[in-house]
Scaffold this motif. Structure first.
Motif, PDB file in Angstrom:
ATOM      1  N   GLU A   1       0.835  -1.200   0.000  1.00 54.02           N
ATOM      2  CA  GLU A   1       0.000   0.000   0.000  1.00 54.02           C
ATOM      3  C   GLU A   1       0.873   1.255   0.000  1.00 54.02           C
ATOM      4  OE1 GLU A   1      -3.987   1.014   2.253  1.00 54.02           O
ATOM      5  OE2 GLU A   1      -2.265   1.309   3.586  1.00 54.02           O
ATOM      6  N   GLY A   2       1.928   1.254   0.789  1.00 54.71           N
ATOM      7  CA  GLY A   2       2.850   2.389   0.816  1.00 54.71           C
ATOM      8  C   GLY A   2       3.507   2.609  -0.532  1.00 54.71           C
TER       9      GLY A   2
ATOM     10  N   PHE B   1       0.992   4.243  -2.786  1.00 58.79           N
ATOM     11  CA  PHE B   1       0.825   5.666  -2.490  1.00 58.79           C
ATOM     12  C   PHE B   1       1.941   6.488  -3.133  1.00 58.79           C
ATOM     13  CE2 PHE B   1      -1.646   4.565   1.537  1.00 58.79           C
ATOM     14  CZ  PHE B   1      -2.862   4.900   0.965  1.00 58.79           C
TER      15      PHE B   1
ATOM     16  N   GLY C   1       0.657   8.790  -5.879  1.00 56.53           N
ATOM     17  CA  GLY C   1       0.624  10.136  -5.314  1.00 56.53           C
ATOM     18  C   GLY C   1       1.811  11.007  -5.662  1.00 56.53           C
TER      19      GLY C   1
ATOM     20  N   LYS D   1      -7.825   7.317   1.177  1.00 60.48           N
ATOM     21  CA  LYS D   1      -6.552   7.449   1.897  1.00 60.48           C
ATOM     22  C   LYS D   1      -5.617   8.430   1.201  1.00 60.48           C
ATOM     23  CE  LYS D   1      -6.361   2.999   4.217  1.00 60.48           C
ATOM     24  NZ  LYS D   1      -5.605   1.754   4.384  1.00 60.48           N
ATOM     25  N   LEU D   2      -5.574   8.367  -0.104  1.00 57.99           N
ATOM     26  CA  LEU D   2      -4.705   9.266  -0.860  1.00 57.99           C
ATOM     27  C   LEU D   2      -5.140  10.716  -0.678  1.00 57.99           C
ATOM     28  CD1 LEU D   2      -2.237   9.186  -2.681  1.00 57.99           C
ATOM     29  CD2 LEU D   2      -3.752   8.919  -4.631  1.00 57.99           C
ATOM     30  N   LYS D   3      -6.445  10.959  -0.668  1.00 58.36           N
ATOM     31  CA  LYS D   3      -6.955  12.313  -0.422  1.00 58.36           C
ATOM     32  C   LYS D   3      -6.513  12.807   0.953  1.00 58.36           C
ATOM     33  CE  LYS D   3     -11.182  12.794  -3.126  1.00 58.36           C
ATOM     34  NZ  LYS D   3     -12.648  12.880  -3.041  1.00 58.36           N
ATOM     35  N   GLU D   4      -6.614  11.939   1.951  1.00 58.04           N
ATOM     36  CA  GLU D   4      -6.215  12.311   3.312  1.00 58.04           C
ATOM     37  C   GLU D   4      -4.734  12.669   3.363  1.00 58.04           C
ATOM     38  OE1 GLU D   4      -7.262   8.958   5.742  1.00 58.04           O
ATOM     39  OE2 GLU D   4      -9.415   9.337   5.562  1.00 58.04           O
ATOM     40  N   ILE D   5      -3.923  11.889   2.697  1.00 57.57           N
ATOM     41  CA  ILE D   5      -2.479  12.125   2.699  1.00 57.57           C
ATOM     42  C   ILE D   5      -2.138  13.435   1.994  1.00 57.57           C
ATOM     43  CG2 ILE D   5      -0.288  11.298   1.731  1.00 57.57           C
ATOM     44  CD1 ILE D   5      -1.362   8.439   2.232  1.00 57.57           C
ATOM     45  N   LEU D   6      -2.810  13.702   0.889  1.00 55.73           N
ATOM     46  CA  LEU D   6      -2.468  14.865   0.066  1.00 55.73           C
ATOM     47  C   LEU D   6      -3.089  16.175   0.546  1.00 55.73           C
ATOM     48  CD1 LEU D   6      -2.624  13.211  -3.459  1.00 55.73           C
ATOM     49  CD2 LEU D   6      -0.597  13.749  -2.097  1.00 55.73           C
ATOM     50  N   GLU D   7      -3.979  16.105   1.512  1.00 57.00           N
ATOM     51  CA  GLU D   7      -4.604  17.348   2.006  1.00 57.00           C
ATOM     52  C   GLU D   7      -3.680  18.110   2.915  1.00 57.00           C
ATOM     53  OE1 GLU D   7      -8.365  16.145   3.688  1.00 57.00           O
ATOM     54  OE2 GLU D   7      -9.324  16.369   1.760  1.00 57.00           O
TER      55      GLU D   7
END
Length: 114
Positions: free
Chosen positions: A26-27, A30, A34, A108-114
């Protein structure tokens, strides 16, 4: 220090790639989606939907020929610009990967990129 690129920069052979340090699949995904894929399509050219395939192929071919033109390459070097173009097929594959992400990965990607 880490390299966020998918391939090592020739002048930084001993600096590890971020993706090589991912501890989980998963990492790795990302980092790939991402960072790598997002940056690969930052500067892209697109055509309207329904553009005839022969025209798309002609423009793709012309673009790649321009990227290899000695005079063009010399100008980019003179301007101290890196030149690492992707083919139309590579861009198409990269964009396609965004549409294949699972809904959970998108959240999850949205959370990371916010």
């Amino acid at each position: 220090m880490l390299q966020n690129a998918p391939k090592p920069h020739p002048e930084l052979p001993n600096v590890p790639l971020a993706i090589s340090l991912a501890k989980t699949e998963e990492g790795r995904q990302f980092i790939e989606i991402g960072i790598h894929d997002a940056s690969a399509i930052t500067y892209l050219y697109s055509l309207a939907p329904g553009t005839p395939k022969d025209r798309v192929q002609s423009l793709r071919r012309a673009f790649l020929e321009t990227m290899k033109d000695p005079e063009f390459v010399a100008e980019t070097k003179k301007a101290k610009m890196d030149l690492a173009p992707l083919s139309g097929e590579e861009v198409e594959q990269t964009v396609g990967r965004f549409f294949k992400l699972s809904p959970a990965m998108v959240v999850k990607l949205k959370e990371i990129l916010e």
